[in-house]
Design an enzyme around this catalytic site. Structure first.
Site, PDB file in Angstrom:
ATOM      1  CE1 TYR A 185      -3.597   2.853   0.093  1.00 21.24           C
ATOM      2  CE2 TYR A 185      -2.242   3.582   2.363  1.00 21.24           C
ATOM      3  CZ  TYR A 185      -3.347   3.821   1.357  1.00 21.24           C
ATOM      4  OH  TYR A 185      -3.973   4.826   1.492  1.00 21.24           O
ATOM      5  CG  HIS A 207      -5.488  13.879  -1.925  1.00 23.38           C
ATOM      6  ND1 HIS A 207      -5.873  13.115  -3.334  1.00 23.38           N
ATOM      7  CD2 HIS A 207      -5.691  13.142  -1.133  1.00 23.38           C
ATOM      8  CE1 HIS A 207      -6.244  12.096  -2.863  1.00 23.38           C
ATOM      9  NE2 HIS A 207      -6.355  11.936  -1.653  1.00 23.38           N
ATOM     10  CG  ASN A 239      -1.799   9.298   5.442  1.00 25.68           C
ATOM     11  OD1 ASN A 239      -2.968   9.161   5.745  1.00 25.68           O
ATOM     12  ND2 ASN A 239      -1.639   8.551   4.212  1.00 25.68           N
ATOM     13  CE1 TYR A 288     -22.885  31.332  44.759  1.00 23.19           C
ATOM     14  CE2 TYR A 288     -23.479  30.189  42.974  1.00 23.19           C
ATOM     15  CZ  TYR A 288     -23.561  30.422  44.234  1.00 23.19           C
ATOM     16  OH  TYR A 288     -24.631  29.596  44.852  1.00 23.19           O
ATOM     17  NE  ARG A 303     -19.503  33.561  47.262  1.00 23.41           N
ATOM     18  CZ  ARG A 303     -20.499  32.640  47.476  1.00 23.41           C
ATOM     19  NH1 ARG A 303     -20.693  31.585  48.153  1.00 23.41           N
ATOM     20  NH2 ARG A 303     -21.748  33.573  47.303  1.00 23.41           N
ATOM     21  CG  PHE A 329      -4.522   7.988   9.341  1.00 23.60           C
ATOM     22  CD1 PHE A 329      -5.961   8.066   9.280  1.00 23.60           C
ATOM     23  CD2 PHE A 329      -3.842   6.833   8.800  1.00 23.60           C
ATOM     24  CE1 PHE A 329      -6.735   6.866   8.960  1.00 23.60           C
ATOM     25  CE2 PHE A 329      -4.810   5.550   8.198  1.00 23.60           C
ATOM     26  CZ  PHE A 329      -6.199   5.855   8.208  1.00 23.60           C
ATOM     27  CD  GLU A 333     -10.470   8.304   3.440  1.00 25.12           C
ATOM     28  OE1 GLU A 333     -10.893   9.382   3.399  1.00 25.12           O
ATOM     29  OE2 GLU A 333      -9.207   7.982   2.851  1.00 25.12           O
TER      30      GLU A 333
END
Length: 519
Positions: free
Chosen positions: A62, A92, A205, A291, A294, A339, A425
Site C-alpha cells: 500500500y 488532494h 497522512n 459567584y 467568589r 492518522f 473512510e
C-alpha cells in the site's frame, strides 16, 4: 516559556525526538530557522532503503505499488508510480474558502517535517530538506480553510504544502506577496521536488494542521488565563469584593492544582490594596460576593486544568510518527490507523468549552461594574455624567455578543462524522474543524478579557483610592495607551488598545513587575 523568550528562539533543530511547544511557536509565529540533525537524515535514509527494496516487488504494498483509499486494491506498474504520487498531491490539493493564517500553515509544515525526521515514513532526506528550505525562505503555501475532515490526515491542507515543494500552486513569499510556487522556489534557489514511491502519501497522512493549531491555542490560552486572573483580581478590588475566600487553606479543601494557582495569583495581585482594606471593617454588611467574584479560582482553575490535559495530549501527538503505511523499527512496512484525529479533536472541543465559560464569567464581572445597584456606589455604566454619557454600556454589549458566539462555538465538532472515499473512510474526526473554531474562540476570549480589564481599571480609578501595588502598575501601563475616566469618547480604539496589551502580554508583565510569582 513566555512570549518574549519564544520570540528569541532563533534556531530549531529537528531530531527524531518531539519538538517542544516553544519550538513549534517559534517557527510558526516568529520565523525561527529550521535545521535537520545528522541523525535525522540518517534515519530517513535508512527507512528509504526499505521502501526502495519493495519498489520492484510483485507483491502489492500500500502506497508503494498500489492506489489509495478505496483504490488501494489496484496494483500500479513501476512506470506509473511517479505519476501516481504527483497525481495524489494535485488531486488532494482541493481546499476552498478563506486563506488560513500564515502561522497555521507554517506549523502544519513544521510538524509534517517533524514526522519525516523520525525516519518512520520512508521518504528521502531531500524531501525533508526541501520542507526546511521553504520554511527558512518564508515561502508559505496558500491554503483554503475547508478541505480536511481530520482523518487520513489533514489531507487538503497538507497536499497544498506538498504541491508547493513540487513548484506548483500558489504561495506567499516572505513579504506576504502571492505568486506561483515555481517563481518563489526559483527566487529562493530551491529545486522543486520530484516525488517517488510513497512520498506523496507520506506528505499528506498526518494530523499536523489540527495539532499545530492546538499547540498555538494552548500557548495563547496559558497566557490568557493569567490575564483573566488579573482581570478578576481587579474586578474584586473595584467592586469592593472580599479577598477572604481566596485564602490558601480554603482552596486546599478542594485540591485542584489549577484552582490553587488562580487563587494564589489573585491573592498576590491584591496584596497591600488600600481599597480592599477600606471595607474590611465591622461596618461592612456584605456577607458573600456573587459567584463571578467568589468562584473565580474555581472556574479559572478548571480552565487551567483543561489546558494542562490538552497539553498532555498535544505532547503525545508531537512525539508521534503519523503516517500510513509506516516503516517500523524492525523494517516492516505496515498499514495502520494512527492518522485518525480523534485524540486531538476531543481536546480541541474541550478547550472551546473552557474558553466559552471563562469568557462568560468575565462578562458577568464586567456587567456588575455597570449596574448602579450592584457596583457598590459607582456611577451607572461608569459614565462621567450619567444620562449625558453612556460610559462602558456598549463595551459590555460587545462582550455579550462575543460570549454568545463563544457558546455556539463550544458545540463540539468531534461528535460529527461524515463518510467519504466510497465508504472506505467511514468515520472521521472533524479535528480540523474543531481547531478552526477554537482559533476564533481564543480571539473572542482575548477581547472579552481585555474589556473586563479596561472596565475594571476605570472602576478602580473612579473609587479615588489607591489600588494594590500590582494593579496600580497594570493601570499605569494601560493609561499609557488609554485615557482614564471622563466624558464619552470614541471607544473602539480604547478596546483595541487593551486587546493589543493583552495579546502582547504587557499588562501581565506589569503585574509581574510587582508580583513576580504569577503563573
Amino acid at each position: 516559556m513566555d512570549v518574549t523568550t519564544i520570540a528569541r528562539l532563533a534556531t530549531v533543530t529537528l531530531t527524531s525526538a518531539a519538538p517542544t511547544f516553544a519550538e513549534v511557536v517559534a517557527v510558526a509565529r516568529h520565523g525561527a530557522h529550521v535545521v535537520l540533525s545528522p541523525a535525522a537524515l540518517e534515519a530517513m535514509a535508512a527507512s528509504r532503503a526499505v521502501i526502495e527494496s519493495l519498489a520492484e516487488d510483485t507483491t502489492p504494498h500500500y502506497g508503494v505499488s498500489t492506489g489509495f483509499g478505496a483504490l488501494a486494491t489496484r496494483f500500479i506498474p513501476v512506470e506509473n508510480r511517479l505519476a501516481l504520487q504527483c497525481s495524489l498531491i494535485r488531486s488532494h490539493a482541493a481546499s476552498s474558502g478563506a486563506e488560513i493564517e500564515r502561522e497555521v500553515t507554517r506549523a502544519t509544515m513544521l510538524l509534517r517535517l517533524s514526522t519525516l525526521t523520525t525516519g518512520r515514513t520512508g521518504v528521502r532526506p531531500v524531501v525533508a530538506e526541501t520542507y526546511a528550505a521553504l520554511l527558512n525562505a518564508g515561502v508559505t503555501p496558500v491554503i483554503g480553510e475547508y478541505g480536511s475532515l481530520g482523518c487520513s490526515g489533514d489531507l487538503a491542507p497538507l497536499a497544498h504544502c506538498a504541491l508547493a515543494t513540487m513548484g506548483e500552486g500558489d504561495v506567499r513569499d516572505a513579504t506576504g506577496r502571492m505568486l506561483p510556487a515555481a517563481d518563489a522556489l526559483a527566487a529562493a534557489g530551491i529545486r522543486p521536488l520530484e516525488l517517488r514511491e510513497k512520498e506523496g502519501l507520506a506528505l499528506i497522512n498526518g494530523t499536523d494542521g489540527m495539532l499545530g493549531m492546538l499547540v498555538l491555542a494552548i500557548t495563547d490560552l496559558r497566557a490568557l488565563v493569567t490575564a483573566a486572573d488579573l482581570a478578576a483580581a481587579m474586578s474584586v478590588e473595584g467592586l469592593l469584593g472580599s479577598t477572604a475566600v481566596f485564602a490558601a487553606d480554603l482552596q486546599a479543601l478542594r485540591p485542584h492544582p489549577g484552582q490553587a494557582d488562580s487563587a494564589a495569583n489573585i491573592r498576590a495581585l491584591l496584596a497591600g490594596s488600600p481599597i480592599v482594606a477600606s471595607h474590611q471593617t465591622d461596618e461592612c454588611t456584605r456577607v458573600q460576593d456573587a459567584y463571578s467574584l467568589r468562584c473565580a479560582p474555581q472556574v479559572h482553575g478548571a480552565v487551567r486544568d483543561t489546558i494542562a490535559h490538552a497539553a498532555t495530549v498535544a505532547g503525545r501527538e508531537l512525539a508521534s510518527a503519523i503516517d500510513n503505511p509506516v516503516v517500523t523499527l524492525d523494517g516492516r512496512v505496515e498499514s495502520n490507523g494512527n492518522f485518525h484525529g480523534a485524540p486531538i479533536g476531543y481536546v480541541l472541543d474541550f478547550l472551546a468549552i473552557a474558553v466559552a465559560d471563562l469568557a462568560s464569567m468575565s462578562e458577568r464581572r464586567t456587567d456588575r461594574f455597570l449596574d448602579q445597584a450592584r457596583s457598590g456606589g459607582l456611577n451607572p455604566f461608569l459614565a462621567g455624567d450619567p444620562g449625558v454619557d453612556s460610559g462602558h454600556m456598549i463595551a459590555q454589549y460587545t462582550q455579550a455578543g462575543i460570549v454568545s458566539e463563544l457558546k455556539r462555538l463550544a458545540v463540539p465538532a468531534s461528535v460529527d462524522s461524515i463518510p467519504t472515499s466510497a465508504m472506505q473512510e467511514d468515520h472521521v474526526s472533524m479535528g480540523w474543524s474543531a481547531a478552526r473554531k477554537l482559533r476564533r474562540g481564543v480571539d473572542g476570549l482575548t477581547r472579552v478579557v481585555a474589556i473586563e480589564l479596561l472596565t475594571a481599571a476605570r472602576g478602580i480609578d473612579m473609587r479615588r483610592m489607591p489600588p494594590a501595588p500590582s494593579t496600580a502598575a497594570v493601570i499605569g501601563r494601560l493609561r499609557e495607551s488609554v485615557p482614564g475616566p471622563g466624558p464619552d469618547r470614541y471607544l473602539a480604539p480604547d478596546i483595541q488598545a487593551a486587546v493589543d496589551l493583552v495579546v502582547s502580554g504587557e499588562l501581565v508583565a506589569a503585574a509581574r513587575g510587582v508580583a513576580p510569582g504569577l503563573v
